[in-house]
Scaffold this motif. Structure first.
Motif, mmCIF file in Angstrom:
data_model
loop_
_atom_site.group_PDB
_atom_site.id
_atom_site.type_symbol
_atom_site.label_atom_id
_atom_site.label_comp_id
_atom_site.label_asym_id
_atom_site.label_seq_id
_atom_site.Cartn_x
_atom_site.Cartn_y
_atom_site.Cartn_z
ATOM 1 N N SER A 21 0.602 -0.940 0.064
ATOM 2 C CA SER A 21 -0.023 -0.078 -0.057
ATOM 3 C C SER A 21 0.952 1.189 -0.079
ATOM 4 O O SER A 21 1.682 1.564 0.647
ATOM 5 N N ARG A 22 0.793 2.198 -0.933
ATOM 6 C CA ARG A 22 1.502 3.253 -1.033
ATOM 7 C C ARG A 22 1.455 4.255 0.235
ATOM 8 O O ARG A 22 2.398 4.855 0.597
ATOM 9 N N SER A 23 0.114 4.244 0.918
ATOM 10 C CA SER A 23 0.183 5.472 1.999
ATOM 11 C C SER A 23 0.277 4.717 3.135
ATOM 12 O O SER A 23 0.144 5.462 4.257
ATOM 13 N N PHE A 24 0.521 3.358 3.610
ATOM 14 C CA PHE A 24 0.652 2.671 4.612
ATOM 15 C C PHE A 24 1.673 3.538 5.547
ATOM 16 O O PHE A 24 2.840 3.588 5.277
ATOM 17 N N SER A 25 1.245 3.602 6.840
ATOM 18 C CA SER A 25 2.001 4.239 7.816
ATOM 19 C C SER A 25 2.798 5.658 7.280
ATOM 20 O O SER A 25 3.865 6.037 7.795
ATOM 21 N N SER A 26 1.862 6.266 6.513
ATOM 22 C CA SER A 26 2.566 7.752 6.112
ATOM 23 C C SER A 26 1.862 8.962 6.730
ATOM 24 O O SER A 26 1.977 9.908 6.436
ATOM 25 N N GLY A 27 0.818 8.525 7.806
ATOM 26 C CA GLY A 27 0.407 9.695 8.644
ATOM 27 C C GLY A 27 1.157 10.081 9.801
ATOM 28 O O GLY A 27 2.370 10.252 10.065
ATOM 29 N N VAL A 85 -5.808 7.684 6.953
ATOM 30 C CA VAL A 85 -4.416 6.762 6.569
ATOM 31 C C VAL A 85 -4.138 6.209 8.156
ATOM 32 O O VAL A 85 -3.647 4.960 8.225
ATOM 33 N N ASP A 86 -4.037 6.768 9.266
ATOM 34 C CA ASP A 86 -3.699 6.172 10.373
ATOM 35 C C ASP A 86 -4.558 5.351 11.036
ATOM 36 O O ASP A 86 -4.307 4.199 11.442
ATOM 37 N N THR A 87 -5.751 5.435 10.711
ATOM 38 C CA THR A 87 -6.995 4.363 11.178
ATOM 39 C C THR A 87 -6.786 3.066 10.561
ATOM 40 O O THR A 87 -6.671 2.198 10.710
ATOM 41 N N MET A 88 -6.542 3.290 8.998
ATOM 42 C CA MET A 88 -6.525 2.235 7.955
ATOM 43 C C MET A 88 -5.238 1.388 8.458
ATOM 44 O O MET A 88 -5.036 0.240 8.632
ATOM 45 N N SER A 89 -3.849 2.240 8.787
ATOM 46 C CA SER A 89 -2.613 1.482 8.927
ATOM 47 C C SER A 89 -2.996 0.828 10.175
ATOM 48 O O SER A 89 -2.337 -0.526 10.456
ATOM 49 N N SER A 90 -3.318 1.342 11.448
ATOM 50 C CA SER A 90 -3.650 0.780 12.546
ATOM 51 C C SER A 90 -4.472 -0.440 12.608
ATOM 52 O O SER A 90 -4.018 -1.496 13.218
ATOM 53 N N MET A 91 -5.507 -0.270 11.848
ATOM 54 C CA MET A 91 -6.522 -1.600 11.678
ATOM 55 C C MET A 91 -5.752 -2.764 10.941
ATOM 56 O O MET A 91 -5.946 -3.921 11.442
ATOM 57 N N ALA A 92 -5.096 -2.341 9.803
ATOM 58 C CA ALA A 92 -4.299 -3.553 9.123
ATOM 59 C C ALA A 92 -3.475 -4.143 9.839
ATOM 60 O O ALA A 92 -3.281 -5.582 10.135
ATOM 61 N N VAL A 93 -2.517 -3.415 10.888
ATOM 62 C CA VAL A 93 -1.616 -3.982 11.654
ATOM 63 C C VAL A 93 -2.086 -4.924 12.818
ATOM 64 O O VAL A 93 -1.670 -5.730 13.055
ATOM 65 N N SER A 94 -3.245 -4.389 13.234
ATOM 66 C CA SER A 94 -3.992 -5.035 14.412
ATOM 67 C C SER A 94 -4.385 -6.288 14.021
ATOM 68 O O SER A 94 -4.314 -7.400 14.547
ATOM 69 N N ASN A 95 -4.922 -6.360 12.772
ATOM 70 C CA ASN A 95 -5.430 -7.706 12.257
ATOM 71 C C ASN A 95 -4.447 -8.582 11.925
ATOM 72 O O ASN A 95 -4.436 -9.931 12.062
ATOM 73 N N LEU A 96 -3.295 -8.054 11.254
ATOM 74 C CA LEU A 96 -2.382 -8.963 11.060
ATOM 75 C C LEU A 96 -1.476 -9.459 12.213
ATOM 76 O O LEU A 96 -1.282 -10.909 12.205
ATOM 77 N N LEU A 97 -1.279 -8.634 13.254
ATOM 78 C CA LEU A 97 -0.674 -9.230 14.631
ATOM 79 C C LEU A 97 -1.395 -10.254 14.940
ATOM 80 O O LEU A 97 -0.990 -11.224 15.480
ATOM 81 N N SER A 98 -2.737 -9.936 15.163
ATOM 82 C CA SER A 98 -3.634 -11.029 15.802
ATOM 83 C C SER A 98 -3.669 -12.423 14.929
ATOM 84 O O SER A 98 -3.591 -13.259 15.919
ATOM 85 N N THR A 157 -10.361 -3.273 6.426
ATOM 86 C CA THR A 157 -10.414 -2.003 7.380
ATOM 87 C C THR A 157 -11.807 -1.520 7.375
ATOM 88 O O THR A 157 -11.779 -0.110 6.932
ATOM 89 N N PRO A 158 -12.919 -2.049 7.495
ATOM 90 C CA PRO A 158 -14.027 -1.346 7.296
ATOM 91 C C PRO A 158 -14.271 -0.269 8.093
ATOM 92 O O PRO A 158 -13.979 -0.382 9.315
ATOM 93 N N GLY A 159 -14.880 0.933 7.541
ATOM 94 C CA GLY A 159 -15.309 2.216 8.161
ATOM 95 C C GLY A 159 -14.011 3.094 8.538
ATOM 96 O O GLY A 159 -14.132 4.290 8.881
ATOM 97 N N ALA A 160 -12.836 2.672 8.290
ATOM 98 C CA ALA A 160 -11.757 3.616 8.750
ATOM 99 C C ALA A 160 -11.504 4.557 7.619
ATOM 100 O O ALA A 160 -10.889 5.841 8.061
ATOM 101 N N ASN A 161 -12.218 4.815 6.420
ATOM 102 C CA ASN A 161 -12.088 6.037 5.558
ATOM 103 C C ASN A 161 -13.310 6.358 5.458
ATOM 104 O O ASN A 161 -13.268 7.303 4.508
#
Length: 318
Positions: free
Chosen positions: A8-14, A290-303, A97-101
């Motif tokens: 993802s181009r914008s991941f963790s860019s916020g 961007v912050d919300t999508m990044s955070s949700m994606a990482v949380s899902n992945l780490l889980s 990441t539903p609802g993040a954006n």
């Protein structure tokens, strides 16, 4: 712990360092192209245990190149580009990441409405050419506005429009009429919407064409169309012709067929530029989203990597 591929181009860019969060959890973070070019990704996928994926296509061939992959965390809500069944066959969990954006896209949709109704971009071009001609626009509060797709984003648009005083109607095949009414809109059929509305804004998932030649033929004179959802919702050739014949007054969009490869779209014709506004698919690109999508994606992945159930799993049976 393992390698996490990010495409993802914008991941963790916020403002939030989500890449650092992955590193702190013991993962090596590598980046690849958003296009998901398999030739380029082949080597990167070989050791990946997790994949934070953008909008590029993910095919069985991608998955076969990733023997250690356990989770695909889609950065965003749409999963139509992912072969979910193929992932499940290989024991790979898919999340999104539903609802993040939702708020970001709803804001942008209303911004495009205002811009096209007032001729903002055309006015800017005239002033830069030393032409201060005033063209009259329309106010949102005086219009009947139709919302196709009344999920998180559609309902967010409705909330914003109520502040302008617009009359709001909506269509969503997945919601009951009572649910649409509870969301602040009058239920209406999508075909009737063309004839009854002054502006129609699209927020439904892809897979079907809404703005077709037959739909456009029903349109009320002066109708404006806004699309911040999926390009396949619009027959671009039919819409361009309707704009040329002035059956349709204007079009504003955040997406075209092919997106960044969409320069061949008939809607970008020079003679239509005063009645067409197109932005580069950045409706979701706010720092907060961007912050919300990044955070949700990482949380899902780490889980998933920790052996736990993710908050936002996606199933091929959904």
């Amino acid at each position: 712990m393992g390698t996490v591929l990010v495409t993802s181009r914008s991941f963790s860019s916020g403002n939030s360092d989500e890449a650092g969060r992955l590193s702190d959890a013991g993962h090596a973070v590598v980046t690849g192209p958003a296009s998901h070019d398999l030739v380029v990704l082949q080597g990167l996928l070989r050791n990946a245990v997790g994949w934070i994926a953008g909008t590029g296509e993910i095919t069985p061939e991608h998955l076969d190149a990733a023997p250690q992959l356990r989770v695909i965390a889609r950065y965003g809500v749409g999963v139509e580009s992912v072969d979910i069944a193929a992932a499940e066959e290989r024991g790979i969990v898919v999340t999104n990441t539903p609802g993040a954006n939702s708020d970001a896209v709803a804001d942008h949709a209303v911004g495009l409405m205002l811009a096209i109704l007032r001729g903002t971009t055309a006015g800017d071009r005239r002033v830069r050419a030393n032409d201060w001609t005033v063209l009259r626009g329309r106010e949102l509060g005086a219009l009947t506005i139709g919302i196709v797709g009344f999920g998180r984003i559609g309902q967010g648009v409705a909330r914003r429009l109520r502040g302008f005083g617009s009359r709001i109607v909506a269509h969503d095949p997945w919601l009951s009429n009572d649910a649409i009414s509870d969301g602040g809109a009058m239920p209406i059929g999508v075909l009737a919407m063309a004839a009854e509305c002054d502006l129609v804004t699209l927020h439904s998932p892809g897979g079907t064409c809404i703005v077709s030649d037959s739909w456009l033929a029903r349109a009320r004179p002066g109708l404006v169309v806004v699309n911040t959802a999926r390009p396949e919702l619009v027959d671009e050739h039919a819409l361009a012709q309707a704009l040329r014949s002035q059956r349709i007054a204007g079009f504003a969009a955040d997406t075209l067929a092919g997106d960044t490869r969409g320069l061949s779209s008939p809607l970008l014709a020079t003679e239509l530029q005063d009645r067409v506004i197109v932005t580069p698919h950045f409706g979701a690109q706010t720092t907060q989203a961007v912050d919300t999508m990044s955070s949700m994606a990482v949380s899902n992945l780490l889980s998933v990597l920790a052996g736990d159930s993710p908050a936002n799993p996606v199933s091929s049976k959904a």
